[in-house]
Structure formats: structure tokens, C-alpha cells
Design a protein around this motif. Structure first.
Motif, PDB file in Angstrom:
ATOM      1  N   ILE A  49       0.837  -1.201   0.000  1.00  0.00           N
ATOM      2  CA  ILE A  49       0.000   0.000   0.000  1.00  0.00           C
ATOM      3  C   ILE A  49       0.874   1.254   0.000  1.00  0.00           C
ATOM      4  CG2 ILE A  49      -1.720   1.302   1.304  1.00  0.00           C
ATOM      5  CD1 ILE A  49      -2.842  -1.345   2.321  1.00  0.00           C
ATOM      6  N   ARG A  50       1.952   1.239   0.770  1.00  0.00           N
ATOM      7  CA  ARG A  50       2.842   2.391   0.812  1.00  0.00           C
ATOM      8  C   ARG A  50       3.428   2.684  -0.577  1.00  0.00           C
ATOM      9  NH1 ARG A  50       5.266   4.784   4.991  1.00  0.00           N
ATOM     10  NH2 ARG A  50       4.777   3.016   6.367  1.00  0.00           N
ATOM     11  N   GLN A  51       3.828   1.630  -1.264  1.00  0.00           N
ATOM     12  CA  GLN A  51       4.387   1.809  -2.615  1.00  0.00           C
ATOM     13  C   GLN A  51       3.343   2.415  -3.553  1.00  0.00           C
ATOM     14  OE1 GLN A  51       5.700  -2.120  -3.611  1.00  0.00           O
ATOM     15  NE2 GLN A  51       7.507  -2.054  -2.279  1.00  0.00           N
ATOM     16  N   ASP A  52       2.104   1.919  -3.454  1.00  0.00           N
ATOM     17  CA  ASP A  52       1.038   2.461  -4.303  1.00  0.00           C
ATOM     18  C   ASP A  52       0.757   3.921  -3.966  1.00  0.00           C
ATOM     19  OD1 ASP A  52       0.723   0.211  -5.789  1.00  0.00           O
ATOM     20  OD2 ASP A  52      -1.138  -0.452  -4.854  1.00  0.00           O
ATOM     21  N   LEU A  53       0.746   4.268  -2.688  1.00  0.00           N
ATOM     22  CA  LEU A  53       0.478   5.653  -2.301  1.00  0.00           C
ATOM     23  C   LEU A  53       1.567   6.593  -2.818  1.00  0.00           C
ATOM     24  CD1 LEU A  53      -0.794   5.276   1.389  1.00  0.00           C
ATOM     25  CD2 LEU A  53      -2.136   5.720  -0.661  1.00  0.00           C
ATOM     26  N   GLU A  54       2.795   6.155  -2.764  1.00  0.00           N
ATOM     27  CA  GLU A  54       3.884   6.994  -3.261  1.00  0.00           C
ATOM     28  C   GLU A  54       3.753   7.231  -4.771  1.00  0.00           C
ATOM     29  OE1 GLU A  54       7.360   4.944  -2.004  1.00  0.00           O
ATOM     30  OE2 GLU A  54       7.212   5.621   0.083  1.00  0.00           O
ATOM     31  N   ALA A  55       3.419   6.156  -5.505  1.00  0.00           N
ATOM     32  CA  ALA A  55       3.267   6.297  -6.951  1.00  0.00           C
ATOM     33  C   ALA A  55       2.033   7.138  -7.303  1.00  0.00           C
ATOM     34  CB  ALA A  55       3.165   4.917  -7.597  1.00  0.00           C
ATOM     35  N   LEU A  56       0.942   6.920  -6.582  1.00  0.00           N
ATOM     36  CA  LEU A  56      -0.290   7.642  -6.894  1.00  0.00           C
ATOM     37  C   LEU A  56      -0.189   9.116  -6.547  1.00  0.00           C
ATOM     38  CD1 LEU A  56      -3.008   5.081  -5.730  1.00  0.00           C
ATOM     39  CD2 LEU A  56      -2.373   5.683  -8.060  1.00  0.00           C
ATOM     40  N   SER A  57       0.516   9.446  -5.479  1.00  0.00           N
ATOM     41  CA  SER A  57       0.640  10.858  -5.117  1.00  0.00           C
ATOM     42  C   SER A  57       1.395  11.624  -6.200  1.00  0.00           C
ATOM     43  CB  SER A  57       1.339  10.998  -3.767  1.00  0.00           C
ATOM     44  OG  SER A  57       2.682  10.509  -3.830  1.00  0.00           O
ATOM     45  N   LEU A  58       2.374  10.997  -6.826  1.00  0.00           N
ATOM     46  CA  LEU A  58       3.100  11.640  -7.936  1.00  0.00           C
ATOM     47  C   LEU A  58       2.187  11.803  -9.148  1.00  0.00           C
ATOM     48  CD1 LEU A  58       6.562   9.823  -7.682  1.00  0.00           C
ATOM     49  CD2 LEU A  58       5.990  12.158  -6.955  1.00  0.00           C
ATOM     50  N   GLU A  59       1.374  10.770  -9.441  1.00  0.00           N
ATOM     51  CA  GLU A  59       0.429  10.880 -10.551  1.00  0.00           C
ATOM     52  C   GLU A  59      -0.598  11.979 -10.302  1.00  0.00           C
ATOM     53  OE1 GLU A  59      -1.221   7.712 -12.812  1.00  0.00           O
ATOM     54  OE2 GLU A  59       0.005   6.203 -11.786  1.00  0.00           O
ATOM     55  N   LEU A  60      -1.059  12.077  -9.055  1.00  0.00           N
ATOM     56  CA  LEU A  60      -2.036  13.109  -8.716  1.00  0.00           C
ATOM     57  C   LEU A  60      -1.456  14.507  -8.952  1.00  0.00           C
ATOM     58  CD1 LEU A  60      -4.701  14.096  -7.550  1.00  0.00           C
ATOM     59  CD2 LEU A  60      -3.758  13.735  -5.247  1.00  0.00           C
ATOM     60  N   GLU A  61      -0.225  14.712  -8.554  1.00  0.00           N
ATOM     61  CA  GLU A  61       0.409  16.003  -8.782  1.00  0.00           C
ATOM     62  C   GLU A  61       0.469  16.322 -10.277  1.00  0.00           C
ATOM     63  OE1 GLU A  61       4.217  15.944  -6.915  1.00  0.00           O
ATOM     64  OE2 GLU A  61       3.399  15.608  -4.906  1.00  0.00           O
ATOM     65  N   GLY A  62       0.787  15.323 -11.083  1.00  0.00           N
ATOM     66  CA  GLY A  62       0.843  15.533 -12.526  1.00  0.00           C
ATOM     67  C   GLY A  62      -0.506  15.889 -13.120  1.00  0.00           C
ATOM     68  N   ARG A  63      -1.592  15.205 -12.689  1.00  0.00           N
ATOM     69  CA  ARG A  63      -2.934  15.502 -13.211  1.00  0.00           C
ATOM     70  C   ARG A  63      -3.337  16.936 -12.838  1.00  0.00           C
ATOM     71  NH1 ARG A  63      -2.000  10.937 -14.513  1.00  0.00           N
ATOM     72  NH2 ARG A  63      -3.437   9.170 -14.672  1.00  0.00           N
ATOM     73  N   ARG A  64      -3.038  17.323 -11.623  1.00  0.00           N
ATOM     74  CA  ARG A  64      -3.415  18.663 -11.165  1.00  0.00           C
ATOM     75  C   ARG A  64      -2.712  19.747 -11.991  1.00  0.00           C
ATOM     76  NH1 ARG A  64      -3.032  17.783  -4.579  1.00  0.00           N
ATOM     77  NH2 ARG A  64      -5.249  17.329  -4.214  1.00  0.00           N
ATOM     78  N   ARG A  65      -1.448  19.509 -12.304  1.00  0.00           N
ATOM     79  CA  ARG A  65      -0.710  20.497 -13.084  1.00  0.00           C
ATOM     80  C   ARG A  65      -1.213  20.550 -14.523  1.00  0.00           C
ATOM     81  NH1 ARG A  65       3.864  18.244 -10.463  1.00  0.00           N
ATOM     82  NH2 ARG A  65       4.257  17.024 -12.363  1.00  0.00           N
TER      83      ARG A  65
END
Length: 341
Positions: A49-65
Motif C-alpha cells: 500500500i505504501r508503494q502504491d500511495l507513493e506512486a499515486l501521489s506523484l500521478e495526482l500532482e501531474g494531473r493537477r498540473r
């Protein structure tokens, strides 16, 4: 894990007010492949879960930008969505596990009413009857509500059968329990009775308490569904989980369609065994509430109740003519009242 890629992907989602990308990703976490396993986490699962959260948080930042967006939703966010988003932003697997343990995975985290037809489908909108909609069955409703409150408070409660003529309000009475705080209901379609074990295995893992609603039940004792339900009602080693209460309506006192005449004294013992087998099903419901048919007086009283006023003599005569073919019932009273509105 299926994630939205473009703003068009967000349009099919039931999003709350607030930053849409964040809540879309939060919902994805509630639907994650490991969401059910997270209810009983192991160290290895927390690492995943930690690995997924780290990857998803980076993707979220990209979508927002790439696609900055204002509100797309109209409802307030659910606590499960807020908690999942906070866990994502802090990359905290333990916090996400606590959210799932408190609210359950999707769809149980976000909805209160569901339909089961082999798979669970959440009901985002449903008709909830008014609490004063039924007339003439005050004692039945009082007993139904008292038993339901015991169940929702964690006390022992009885599986319930609402029996009576068609149109007397059995289904309305059952659905009215959704007015109770913390109540959740799963309506089971008849064709899905054979798959109840799969549903109950999931419900047993959740922190919520569920009414399992079996509407207009009429079974053939020779069909597989009859034996599945009989085993479920304390006839098997496991029985239903403690967080599930069965709620059935039927216009047949013993829930079974007549398959022949009752055996006569001295008949083959096998015939008596078959009769007792059918009678045993309804006896497994600890609380049986009877909804008898309306008489003329109660029917006219119900029409006036739905209209919110007294009837004129001409309206009384029209109401009686309206019921000539259908009979006296709460359903017919409501139908006639609507024809006057």
C-alpha cells in the motif's frame, strides 16, 4: 488500479464538491485490488500500500498540473473520501487502513442502499417512504422498528418476516427502516439467492450492520433457492453473520408455493416429511408480522390521509368505485389519492 486520465474520465464519476482529481484518486483507493485485504492487514500488505500511495501521489500532482479543475461535484465529501485523500497526500498506509476498517471498501464506504443480483450495485438514489406513509399497521411498525433498533445497537435481534395480502405496505414498511441512523440495506433479487454465501462473506468483514431485504418471497421447495435460504436461516453450521439481519416480505404465510394437497392421516411418511420441510422455513424467522387486508373504513381513511384532507361524499363514492376491481388496500388508496392531486 483504474485511474482517470483526462477530465472526460471524471464526468462518469460521482464526485463530491472540492478538488476533483484528489477525490477521484481517493475513490480509486477505496476500489483498490487490496482494499478488502486491508481490513486485516499484514506487514507485506502495508508495504504494498505504501508503494502504491507513493506512486499515486506523484500521478495526482501531474494531473493537477496538466488539468487544473474547479468543482465538478454537488454533494459534500463522505468521511471515507476525505480520509482516503488525506492518507494519499501524506502517503500514510496505516491511515488508509484505518479508513477502510471504519468505512469499508467501495461501494460500502459511500452508500447505504444496494441491490444484489450476483454482484453488488450501489443505489445512489432511491425512494424512501415517508415515515407516516403507512396507516392501520401501527403495532406492526412499532415491533419492526424496535427489533431493528436492537439490531443496529448490537443487541440480539430476530430475522423478520412481513406477511400479508398484496398492497398492504409490507415492502414500504421494510424500506422505511432506512430512516434509522446507521441503517444499511441490501435488496436481494430472487435469482441471486443461490449466491448469498458470497455476499455474506463480504458483509461479514465490514464494520456496518445490514438489513438483507428479500422482497415478495415465494419459493418452490423443489428449487435450489429454497434450500439455500433454509440453510442460511440457522440451518447450516455457519448461519448468517452477526452484522446481517434478514428481512423478508411475502403474501404466503410459509413462503412456499403450493405443490399439492396436504397429506391425509396415514399417508406415506415421506409426504409428511416434505410438508414439514416447507413449514420449517417460515418458522426460522423469529419475528413474523401480519399485515391483514384493509376494510372499507380503513381504505377511505387512508385515501384522506394521503390527500391530507377529508373526502367529499362524491370523492368517497369515486374512491369505492376505484377499488371495485382492485380491492381495499393501502396501495389502492395511494393510487386513488394521486388521481385527485
Amino acid at each position: 488500479m483504474r485511474l482517470p486520465k483526462t477530465p472526460l474520465d471524471l464526468l462518469d464519476l460521482d464526485l463530491p464538491r472540492g478538488e476533483p482529481w484528489g477525490y477521484a484518486f481517493a475513490q480509486s483507493l477505496l476500489k483498490a485490488p487490496w482494499a478488502w485485504r486491508a481490513l486485516r492487514p499484514t506487514p507485506g500488505l502495508l508495504q504494498l500500500i505504501r508503494q502504491d500511495l507513493e506512486a499515486l501521489s506523484l500521478e495526482l500532482e501531474g494531473r493537477r498540473r496538466e488539468y487544473p479543475l474547479a468543482d465538478l461535484g454537488e454533494r459534500p465529501p463522505h468521511p471515507a473520501e476525505e480520509g482516503a485523500l488525506a492518507a494519499l497526500l501524506t502517503r500514510n498506509p496505516e491511515a488508509l487502513v484505518r479508513v477502510l476498517q471504519a468505512h469499508g471498501p467501495y461501494p460500502f464506504a459511500l452508500y447505504r442502499a444496494f441491490r444484489f443480483a450476483g454482484e453488488v450495485r450501489p443505489l445512489g438514489s432511491y425512494r424512501l417512504p415517508r415515515e407516516d406513509e403507512l396507516l392501520g399497521y401501527e403495532e406492526q411498525l412499532k415491533a419492526l422498528r424496535a427489533n431493528a433498533l436492537r439490531f443496529l445497537s448490537g443487541k440480539p435481534a430476530l430475522h423478520t418476516l412481513l406477511y400479508g395480502a398484496r398492497g398492504t405496505g409490507k415492502s414500504t414498511a421494510a424500506k422505511s427502516l432506512l430512516h434509522l441512523r446507521e441503517a444499511r440495506m441490501v435488496e436481494v433479487e430472487p435469482k441471486a439467492l443461490a449466491h448469498l454465501e458470497n455476499l455474506l462473506e463480504r458483509l461479514a468483514l465490514l464494520p456496518h450492520r445490514f438489513f438483507l431485504f428479500l422482497d415478495d418471497l415465494s419459493l418452490n421447495p423443489k428449487e435450489e433457492a429454497f434450500h439455500h435460504l433454509k440453510a442460511l436461516l440457522e440451518g447450516s453450521l455457519e448461519g448468517p453473520p452477526e452484522n446481517v439481519l434478514l428481512l423478508a416480505t411475502s403474501n404466503r404465510r410459509h413462503l412456499v408455493r403450493q405443490t399439492g394437497e396436504n397429506p391425509l392421516p396415514g399417508a406415506d411418511p415421506t409426504a409428511w416429511d416434505e410438508l414439514q420441510d416447507t413449514l420449517a422455513l417460515s418458522e426460522r424467522f423469529g419475528l413474523v408480522l401480519t399485515f391483514p387486508p384493509f376494510d372499507k373504513t380503513l381504505y377511505l381513511k387512508a385515501v384522506a390521509h394521503h390527500l391530507g384532507r377529508s373526502l367529499t361524499p362524491e370523492e368517497e363514492r369515486e374512491a369505492l368505485r376505484f377499488a371495485l376491481q382492485k380491492g381495499f388496500s393501502g396501495r389502492v388508496a395511494r393510487q386513488f389519492a394521486r388521481s385527485l392531486l
